[in-house]
Design an enzyme around this catalytic site. Structure first.
Site, PDB file in Angstrom:
ATOM      1  N   GLY A  98     -39.464  89.232  18.390  1.00 40.29           N
ATOM      2  CA  GLY A  98     -38.888  90.405  17.741  1.00 40.29           C
ATOM      3  C   GLY A  98     -39.203  90.344  16.259  1.00 40.29           C
ATOM      4  O   GLY A  98     -40.043  91.070  15.737  1.00 40.29           O
ATOM      5  N   CYS A 133     -17.121  98.998  -0.642  1.00 39.95           N
ATOM      6  CA  CYS A 133     -15.930  98.463  -1.296  1.00 39.95           C
ATOM      7  C   CYS A 133     -15.610  97.115  -0.673  1.00 39.95           C
ATOM      8  O   CYS A 133     -14.656  96.993   0.106  1.00 39.95           O
ATOM      9  CB  CYS A 133     -14.768  99.416  -1.108  1.00 39.95           C
ATOM     10  SG  CYS A 133     -15.158 101.021  -1.754  1.00 39.95           S
TER      11      CYS A 133
HETATM   12  N1  LLP Z   1     -35.227  87.099  23.418  1.00 37.98           N
HETATM   13  C1  LLP Z   1     -33.908  86.881  23.477  1.00 37.98           C
HETATM   14  C2  LLP Z   1     -33.286  86.618  24.770  1.00 37.98           C
HETATM   15  C3  LLP Z   1     -33.133  86.902  22.312  1.00 37.98           C
HETATM   16  O1  LLP Z   1     -31.832  86.674  22.371  1.00 37.98           O
HETATM   17  C4  LLP Z   1     -33.767  87.166  21.066  1.00 37.98           C
HETATM   18  C5  LLP Z   1     -32.993  87.214  19.836  1.00 37.98           C
HETATM   19  C6  LLP Z   1     -35.148  87.408  21.052  1.00 37.98           C
HETATM   20  C7  LLP Z   1     -35.849  87.354  22.250  1.00 37.98           C
HETATM   21  C8  LLP Z   1     -35.900  87.714  19.794  1.00 37.98           C
HETATM   22  O2  LLP Z   1     -35.895  86.657  18.890  1.00 37.98           O
HETATM   23  P1  LLP Z   1     -36.785  86.737  17.542  1.00 37.98           P
HETATM   24  O3  LLP Z   1     -38.239  86.644  17.941  1.00 37.98           O
HETATM   25  O4  LLP Z   1     -36.496  88.028  16.873  1.00 37.98           O
HETATM   26  O5  LLP Z   1     -36.322  85.578  16.744  1.00 37.98           O
HETATM   27  N2  LLP Z   1     -29.423  89.188  14.183  1.00 37.98           N
HETATM   28  C9  LLP Z   1     -30.076  87.931  13.891  1.00 37.98           C
HETATM   29  C10 LLP Z   1     -31.075  87.559  14.963  1.00 37.98           C
HETATM   30  C11 LLP Z   1     -30.437  87.434  16.321  1.00 37.98           C
HETATM   31  C12 LLP Z   1     -31.450  87.115  17.379  1.00 37.98           C
HETATM   32  C13 LLP Z   1     -30.835  87.199  18.718  1.00 37.98           C
HETATM   33  N3  LLP Z   1     -31.740  87.054  19.801  1.00 37.98           N
HETATM   34  C14 LLP Z   1     -30.756  88.028  12.543  1.00 37.98           C
HETATM   35  O6  LLP Z   1     -30.623  89.063  11.888  1.00 37.98           O
HETATM   36  O7  LLP Z   1     -31.384  87.084  12.086  1.00 37.98           O
END
Ligand code: LLP
Length: 431
Positions: A292, A361
């Site tokens: 992602g 705020c």
């Molecule tokens: N697959 C699964 C099952 C996941 O839970 C996640 C992310 C991904 C793929 C993608 O991971 P990436 O390649 O983006 O690292 N809100 C947090 C990130 C939470 C990620 C949760 N799961 C942030 O803003 O850093």
């Protein structure tokens, strides 16, 4: 510049993929999410090419929609040959509304509702990543009722704790995601799934966390998943065709962050898995990854208009921006660092020590603390870099602030992909 799609133009302004950031803010307003589509495509290609090169046929990256979900992203990832991971009925609906092929979706989520399961089956999503036994039972019943056999992956937790911030670790034993291997529950999960009518188990899924830089963490994950797969083979006579290793490749947000070579990392994972499979006499599975952040983070920039500076004598100076935790909650949540520049004075020395504060705020509404930018005047455009992932996706309407618009840049032109939310949009929900 930290990302090579950024430059300083003759006007001394920040240019994103060659387009003047100040002109974008003037045309579309602020705050504004800007997404460099060409950079997204480049990141997609890095994954697709490396996976084709190093892994068996049928291996592919699935874009983790949770990082950035809006209709305009799906034609991009589809045309680059990727699938998509979706985690809610809302993400499924968005992908389908954009014309994304249902068979290329993998439906995740640790607590899918009955309605979401029925909807996913009805829309014929290619695969469900089944999180637990409760969901397995409902899914089997639903698939049978709808007269299909649903392909599934079983989500297991491998019990790893990679070095990243606590809120985004998902692979350790004590986790609300998936079923743990270590306690023996994952084996029982596999046994039940293999005996469940209406589903066909195609393999296993595991995700160890996000913003991980060490390839070794993914190799450890592969070792544990393979050991589990061997146990399942030995105990239950089942051989997995697919290993979905989740997402998690790290991206740099500030110059001091490490840089991860995606292709080299995929090569390392592939050779580790190949050696492991040979050693265990296990047929090499197809591999799916779910990136992602590393697909969209460095393609995104958020533009704000500053209302000016405020100095608290003897303490610090603030640069006030017209957005903040509503469009980017990541500093408030995780203290995530960002690279910030004054886009109106991008050629000037960044010598004004400041904290960038949002408009809410709430004293925690900050985008960065103790950084330096070229000293802004009221009306200057402040650019926060690397905001393509988990910013728009995590935005809120706190303080009744409408969500920003999102523009996509491609081939030197900009187009509005998501219009700015209005207060009328918010009021329209209320009866
Ligand atoms: N697959 C699964 C099952 C996941 O839970 C996640 C992310 C991904 C793929 C993608 O991971 P990436 O390649 O983006 O690292 N809100 C947090 C990130 C939470 C990620 C949760 N799961 C942030 O803003 O850093």
């Amino acid at each position: 510049m930290i990302y090579d799609n950024l430059s300083v133009n003759d006007a001394g302004h920040l240019a994103i993929a060659g387009i003047d950031a100040c002109e974008l803010a003037a045309e579309y307003g602020s705050p504004l999410y800007v997404l460099d589509e060409d950079r997204v495509r480049k990141n997609c290609r890095t994954y697709v090419e490396a996976m084709q090169k190093y892994l068996p046929d049928g291996s592919a990256p699935l874009f983790a929609s949770k990082a950035l979900c809006f209709k305009g992203i799906y034609p991009v990832i589809e045309s680059e040959g990727m699938g998509a991971d979706v985690v809610s009925g809302g993400e499924v609906a968005t992908a389908l509304a954009a014309g994304f092929p249902a068979e290329r979706l993998c439906f995740h989520g640790s607590n899918k509702t009955d309605a979401e399961i029925a909807y996913g089956v009805a829309r014929r999503v290619g695969c469900f990543a089944v999180d637990n036994l409760n969901e397995l039972a409902v899914l089997g019943r639903e698939a049978k009722a709808q007269g299909i056999t649903q392909r599934i992956l079983l989500r297991v937790t491998v019990g790893l704790d990679p070095h990243t911030f606590a809120a985004v670790k998902t692979g350790k034993v004590d986790s609300q995601f998936g079923v743990p291997i270590e306690t023996g529950q994952a084996l029982a999960f596999a046994k039940t799934a293999l005996a469940t009518e209406g589903v066909e188990v195609v393999g296993f899924h595991s995700h160890i966390g996000s913003q991980i830089f060490e390839p070794g963490s993914f190799c450890d994950q592969v070792d544990r998943l393979l050991a589990f797969a061997c146990d399942v083979r030995d105990e239950l006579g089942y051989v997995a065709k697919v290993f979905n290793l989740g997402g998690g490749f790290g991206v740099p947000y500030v110059e001091a962050d490490p840089k991860m070579d995606i292709a080299a990392n995929i090569a390392a994972i592939a050779s580790h898995l190949k050696a492991g499979c040979e050693g265990a006499n296990y047929p090499m599975p197809r591999v799916l990854l779910e990136p992602g952040r590393s697909i969209v983070a460095d393609a995104g920039v958020t533009l704000y208009t500053t209302g000016g500076t405020k100095t608290v004598e003897g303490y610090r100076s603030y640069v006030m921006v017209d957005g903040g935790m509503t469009d980017n909650p990541r500093y408030a949540l995780y203290k995530s660092a960002y690279t910030i520049i004054n886009a109106s004075r991008a050629a000037d020395p960044a010598d004004f020590a400041c904290t960038v504060a949002g408009r809410c705020c709430e004293s925690g509404d900050r985008i960065a603390e103790d950084i330096c930018v070229a000293k802004p005047e009221r009306g200057d455009i402040i650019a926060v870099l690397g905001t393509g992932a988990y910013n728009y996706a995590m935005s809120s309407n706190y303080n009744r602030v409408p969500r920003p618009a999102l523009v996509m840049l491609s081939g030197g032109t900009a187009r509005l992909a998501v219009r700015r939310q209005t207060v009328e949009d918010l009021l329209a929900l209320e009866l």
